[in-house]
Write a protein that holds these residues in place. Structure first.
Motif, PDB file in Angstrom:
ATOM      1  N   LEU A  79      -2.966  -5.618  -1.545  1.00 55.77           N
ATOM      2  CA  LEU A  79      -2.136  -6.678  -2.110  1.00 55.77           C
ATOM      3  C   LEU A  79      -0.862  -6.091  -2.719  1.00 55.77           C
ATOM      4  O   LEU A  79       0.231  -6.656  -2.561  1.00 55.77           O
ATOM      5  CB  LEU A  79      -2.926  -7.448  -3.168  1.00 55.77           C
ATOM      6  N   THR A  80      -0.986  -4.959  -3.394  1.00 58.67           N
ATOM      7  CA  THR A  80       0.191  -4.336  -4.007  1.00 58.67           C
ATOM      8  C   THR A  80       1.221  -3.949  -2.962  1.00 58.67           C
ATOM      9  O   THR A  80       2.426  -4.196  -3.122  1.00 58.67           O
ATOM     10  CB  THR A  80      -0.235  -3.097  -4.811  1.00 58.67           C
ATOM     11  N   VAL A  81       0.770  -3.340  -1.870  1.00 62.21           N
ATOM     12  CA  VAL A  81       1.700  -2.941  -0.815  1.00 62.21           C
ATOM     13  C   VAL A  81       2.275  -4.166  -0.116  1.00 62.21           C
ATOM     14  O   VAL A  81       3.457  -4.175   0.263  1.00 62.21           O
ATOM     15  CB  VAL A  81       1.004  -2.001   0.180  1.00 62.21           C
ATOM     16  N   ALA A  82       1.480  -5.212   0.047  1.00 61.50           N
ATOM     17  CA  ALA A  82       1.997  -6.441   0.662  1.00 61.50           C
ATOM     18  C   ALA A  82       3.086  -7.068  -0.202  1.00 61.50           C
ATOM     19  O   ALA A  82       4.099  -7.551   0.315  1.00 61.50           O
ATOM     20  CB  ALA A  82       0.855  -7.434   0.875  1.00 61.50           C
ATOM     21  N   LEU A  83       2.901  -7.057  -1.513  1.00 65.92           N
ATOM     22  CA  LEU A  83       3.934  -7.597  -2.410  1.00 65.92           C
ATOM     23  C   LEU A  83       5.164  -6.703  -2.425  1.00 65.92           C
ATOM     24  O   LEU A  83       6.299  -7.194  -2.496  1.00 65.92           O
ATOM     25  CB  LEU A  83       3.374  -7.737  -3.819  1.00 65.92           C
ATOM     26  N   LEU A  99       3.880   0.762   5.871  1.00 69.94           N
ATOM     27  CA  LEU A  99       2.908   1.515   5.076  1.00 69.94           C
ATOM     28  C   LEU A  99       1.546   0.831   5.049  1.00 69.94           C
ATOM     29  O   LEU A  99       0.558   1.450   4.649  1.00 69.94           O
ATOM     30  CB  LEU A  99       3.412   1.679   3.636  1.00 69.94           C
ATOM     31  N   ARG A 100       1.481  -0.435   5.474  1.00 71.73           N
ATOM     32  CA  ARG A 100       0.212  -1.152   5.367  1.00 71.73           C
ATOM     33  C   ARG A 100      -0.849  -0.588   6.308  1.00 71.73           C
ATOM     34  O   ARG A 100      -2.013  -0.434   5.905  1.00 71.73           O
ATOM     35  CB  ARG A 100       0.418  -2.641   5.659  1.00 71.73           C
ATOM     36  N   ALA A 101      -0.482  -0.282   7.551  1.00 65.04           N
ATOM     37  CA  ALA A 101      -1.476   0.214   8.507  1.00 65.04           C
ATOM     38  C   ALA A 101      -2.072   1.554   8.067  1.00 65.04           C
ATOM     39  O   ALA A 101      -3.304   1.699   8.049  1.00 65.04           O
ATOM     40  CB  ALA A 101      -0.855   0.321   9.900  1.00 65.04           C
TER      41      ALA A 101
END
Length: 313
Positions: free
Chosen positions: A182-186, A197-199
């Motif tokens: 969630l932090t990286v998505a935000l 960076l999500r993958a």
């Protein structure tokens, strides 16, 4: 300021590839923290830069300048550039705020809906069994967190592999891995390059849970078989709908994860000098990018503050 403020917006071009490369050479837990911290730092610098652009342009508007007792001729920068840049920055900041609010709300709604859907089914401790025949299992965070598994998944695995699968999902809950995603998505709504960076983060979190499960059951082969068999069982059938924000052992590059679990543990030996040197160089480059980005934002803020003081006489 007009030059320094653009640096945080461009620095992810170098920092994101360096973070991805460095994460590949780190243990899963360290890689997850690195990727998340890097995303937060770069997103913060990007937001600060946009805010400074907005402020610098807004100060050139006569009503704002009058409110702050500023002399427009004493303000630096070219108004033909700063005012349009402020308009663009205002639009981007508004879009980022709306996207972040929408993403956080969707995350909350999906988890609440999933908890309501599983609340009517029997639970033993933190284990909730759904009567669905489609094999599926995932970690559902909350208070308390639950390991949700279907009857089809229980039938697909022998008892020892079930324990490995449960240990994997419990590792997700204990580490609060959904908050990393969630932090990286935000953060990614602040700069499009951060989406890449999500993958690697999702892979690092799954590997983190794999290693925790292997340590818990005491057998890496059993853990590898459980992950592989669960992924094969869940693939042919359409599993019961699960929230997009939860983590599951059957997601991600399963063959790569299984190979990592089955790989023989290397004997203690001094690291190769070239590999260690390359890792240090990448880490140094990444640290330099983040530091330079933050320093540029601070320098731009200091320049803006000095400009305001001069304009106030």
């Amino acid at each position: 300021m007009i030059f320094a403020v653009w640096i945080p917006l461009l620095m992810p071009l170098l920092a994101v590839p360096a973070a991805r490369r460095l994460a590949e050479s780190l243990p899963p837990r360290a890689a997850a923290w690195l990727l998340t911290g890097c995303a937060v730092a770069l997103a913060g610098c990007t937001t600060a830069a946009l805010g400074l652009l907005l402020t610098a342009g807004a100060l050139r508007l006569p009503p704002v300048a009058a409110l702050g007792h500023l002399s427009l001729p004493l303000l630096g920068d070219d108004p033909a550039l700063s005012v349009p840049a402020a308009g663009v920055a205002a639009g981007l900041l508004t879009a980022c705020a709306l996207a972040a609010a929408h993403r956080a709300r969707r995350h909350h709604v999906e988890l609440r809906t999933a908890r309501l859907a599983t609340g009517s089914h029997p639970a033993t401790g933190d284990l909730c069994v759904l009567p669905d025949s489609a094999p599926d299992a995932y970690a559902l965070p909350g208070r308390p967190g639950r390991v949700v598994v279907t009857a089809g998944m229980l039938r697909a695995l022998p008892p020892d592999e079930r324990e490995a699968l449960f240990a994997h999902e419990r590792a997700h809950l204990a580490g609060r891995h959904h908050l990393f995603l969630l932090t990286v998505a935000l953060a990614a709504v602040c700069h499009p390059l951060l989406r890449s960076l999500r993958a690697p983060l999702a892979y690092a979190l799954e590997r983190w849970a794999d290693e925790s499960a292997a340590s818990r059951v005491g057998d890496r082969r059993v853990t590898a078989r459980a992950i592989g068999r669960a992924a094969l069982a869940a693939r042919p059938a359409a599993a019961s709908p699960r929230p997009r924000t939860v983590l599951a052992a059957t997601t991600g590059p399963v063959p790569r994860r299984v190979a990592a679990l089955l790989a023989p543990e290397p004997a203690p030996a001094p690291p190769l000098r070239t590999a260690a040197l390359a890792r240090r160089l990448i880490a140094t480059a990444l640290l330099a990018c983040v530091t330079f980005s933050a320093a540029a934002a601070l320098d731009a803020a200091a320049d803006l503050h000095e400009m305001v003081e001069v304009a106030q006489g």
